[in-house]
Design a protein around this motif. Sequence first.
Motif, PDB file in Angstrom:
ATOM      1  N   TYR A   5       0.826  -1.208   0.000  1.00  0.00           N
ATOM      2  CA  TYR A   5       0.000   0.000   0.000  1.00  0.00           C
ATOM      3  C   TYR A   5       0.867   1.268   0.000  1.00  0.00           C
ATOM      4  N   VAL A   6       1.745   1.329  -0.979  1.00  0.00           N
ATOM      5  CA  VAL A   6       2.664   2.458  -1.118  1.00  0.00           C
ATOM      6  C   VAL A   6       1.997   3.567  -1.925  1.00  0.00           C
ATOM      7  N   SER A   7       2.146   4.791  -1.473  1.00  0.00           N
ATOM      8  CA  SER A   7       1.598   5.922  -2.224  1.00  0.00           C
ATOM      9  C   SER A   7       2.493   6.246  -3.414  1.00  0.00           C
ATOM     10  N   LYS A   8       1.930   6.937  -4.408  1.00  0.00           N
ATOM     11  CA  LYS A   8       2.726   7.344  -5.570  1.00  0.00           C
ATOM     12  C   LYS A   8       3.869   8.265  -5.149  1.00  0.00           C
ATOM     13  N   GLU A   9       3.634   9.079  -4.154  1.00  0.00           N
ATOM     14  CA  GLU A   9       4.648  10.026  -3.696  1.00  0.00           C
ATOM     15  C   GLU A   9       5.855   9.323  -3.079  1.00  0.00           C
ATOM     16  N   GLU A  10       5.633   8.157  -2.493  1.00  0.00           N
ATOM     17  CA  GLU A  10       6.708   7.416  -1.835  1.00  0.00           C
ATOM     18  C   GLU A  10       7.297   6.303  -2.698  1.00  0.00           C
ATOM     19  N   ALA A  11       6.676   6.031  -3.826  1.00  0.00           N
ATOM     20  CA  ALA A  11       6.966   4.809  -4.578  1.00  0.00           C
ATOM     21  C   ALA A  11       8.415   4.676  -5.010  1.00  0.00           C
ATOM     22  N   THR A  23      10.670   6.961 -22.459  1.00  0.00           N
ATOM     23  CA  THR A  23       9.880   6.600 -21.279  1.00  0.00           C
ATOM     24  C   THR A  23       8.994   7.746 -20.792  1.00  0.00           C
ATOM     25  N   ASN A  24       9.216   8.948 -21.315  1.00  0.00           N
ATOM     26  CA  ASN A  24       8.316  10.041 -20.943  1.00  0.00           C
ATOM     27  C   ASN A  24       6.931   9.870 -21.561  1.00  0.00           C
ATOM     28  N   SER A  25       6.789   8.860 -22.438  1.00  0.00           N
ATOM     29  CA  SER A  25       5.496   8.593 -23.076  1.00  0.00           C
ATOM     30  C   SER A  25       4.699   7.495 -22.380  1.00  0.00           C
ATOM     31  N   LEU A  26       5.200   6.980 -21.274  1.00  0.00           N
ATOM     32  CA  LEU A  26       4.433   5.968 -20.541  1.00  0.00           C
ATOM     33  C   LEU A  26       3.081   6.538 -20.114  1.00  0.00           C
ATOM     34  N   ILE A  27       2.025   5.777 -20.326  1.00  0.00           N
ATOM     35  CA  ILE A  27       0.697   6.218 -19.872  1.00  0.00           C
ATOM     36  C   ILE A  27       0.651   6.219 -18.347  1.00  0.00           C
ATOM     37  N   PHE A  28       1.110   5.122 -17.761  1.00  0.00           N
ATOM     38  CA  PHE A  28       1.167   4.996 -16.305  1.00  0.00           C
ATOM     39  C   PHE A  28       2.633   4.952 -15.900  1.00  0.00           C
ATOM     40  N   ASP A  29       3.082   5.961 -15.158  1.00  0.00           N
ATOM     41  CA  ASP A  29       4.497   6.041 -14.801  1.00  0.00           C
ATOM     42  C   ASP A  29       4.844   5.045 -13.701  1.00  0.00           C
ATOM     43  N   ILE A  30       6.126   4.973 -13.386  1.00  0.00           N
ATOM     44  CA  ILE A  30       6.595   3.981 -12.417  1.00  0.00           C
ATOM     45  C   ILE A  30       5.940   4.145 -11.044  1.00  0.00           C
ATOM     46  N   PRO A  31       5.845   5.351 -10.493  1.00  0.00           N
ATOM     47  CA  PRO A  31       5.157   5.478  -9.200  1.00  0.00           C
ATOM     48  C   PRO A  31       3.722   4.964  -9.230  1.00  0.00           C
ATOM     49  N   THR A  32       3.013   5.221 -10.327  1.00  0.00           N
ATOM     50  CA  THR A  32       1.636   4.736 -10.437  1.00  0.00           C
ATOM     51  C   THR A  32       1.592   3.215 -10.456  1.00  0.00           C
ATOM     52  N   LEU A  33       2.523   2.593 -11.185  1.00  0.00           N
ATOM     53  CA  LEU A  33       2.547   1.137 -11.268  1.00  0.00           C
ATOM     54  C   LEU A  33       2.850   0.508  -9.915  1.00  0.00           C
TER      55      LEU A  33
END
Length: 328
Positions: free
Chosen positions: A188-194, A263-273
């Motif tokens: 349950y990691v937040s995007k801000e901490e990912a 990689t700036n074109s990723l729909i869902f970035d690494i923190p989101t994943l």
Amino acid sequence: MIDKTVKWDYVKFCILFFKRRDTCMHFLTYQSNGQEEIGLLTADQKQIIPLLAAEHHFYGETILPTTLLSLIQQGELALQRVKSIVKSVEAQSDLPFLLSPDNIRIVAPIPRPAKNIFCIGKNYAEHAMEGDKSADPSVAIPKYPVIFTKAPTTVIGPGDIINSHSQVTSALDYEVELAVIIGKKASYVSKEEAMDYVFGYTILNDVTARDLQKRHQQWFRGKSLDTTAPMGPFLVHKTSVPSVNDLTVTLKVNGELRQHANTNSLIFDIPTLISTISSGITLEPGDIISTGTPAGVGAYSTPPVFLKPGDKLELSITGLGTLINTVG
């Protein structure tokens, strides 16, 4: 002997940012004299630091483990020891334990993941659109990450042969992807901490049997044939990748450029994943998330072009090196 076609262009990247980072860390797993070991590249590309031999040389003892997966699992203690070893190597010359790349064989950084590889489908808009007959972005582009997995037995390393599996498929395809390696337990990691939970990055080829993928509806079988996750050549620590959101991703087949994106074109970035997957599924050190492939796969070419025995694939990502395999 290492395949001479493996490119060492990551070194220029490493040197460029060397003064901005504590230690430039390109980890690798390799075979030497029949033994599988872990090491680091020296910043000048010319040699490899065998971590256990170097640790024993400088400390008279070894606390580091024998595999890269175990090193990641050991956490900050191991990482600090590695940084200390690298600084000691940089301060000296003519060290007896350093190896030439010509005398070793690089294998996958994590030859046998502890569990399935987490993979993301349709994570570049152009790729999502090329495979959707509606041509409607609101239909083709997913609103949430599309998540599937590949079995651990899919993993092979640089220079290894991708089995064509001609007995079961006539539609073997390629997919260059940036893969993220988790560095510590995440729930349950937040995007801000990912990003705090990331250890580093590597290249992964999500080789896919398109006919099996379509036939079985769920993607697992079409994505999990043996040898269909070439990985490497290195696992680059996150501190050596200044901007993971601005990396050029390319794939060539027999020298022909097939895929090219950033990689700036990723729909869902690494923190989101990381945040999405960890919300109910605990991510553990050494877990791998492959972030999706850009447009240009063989299945959506006109006409479709699938891999055949003898095809040579070259996958490159800025700062991560070049992963080369041949279909057999």
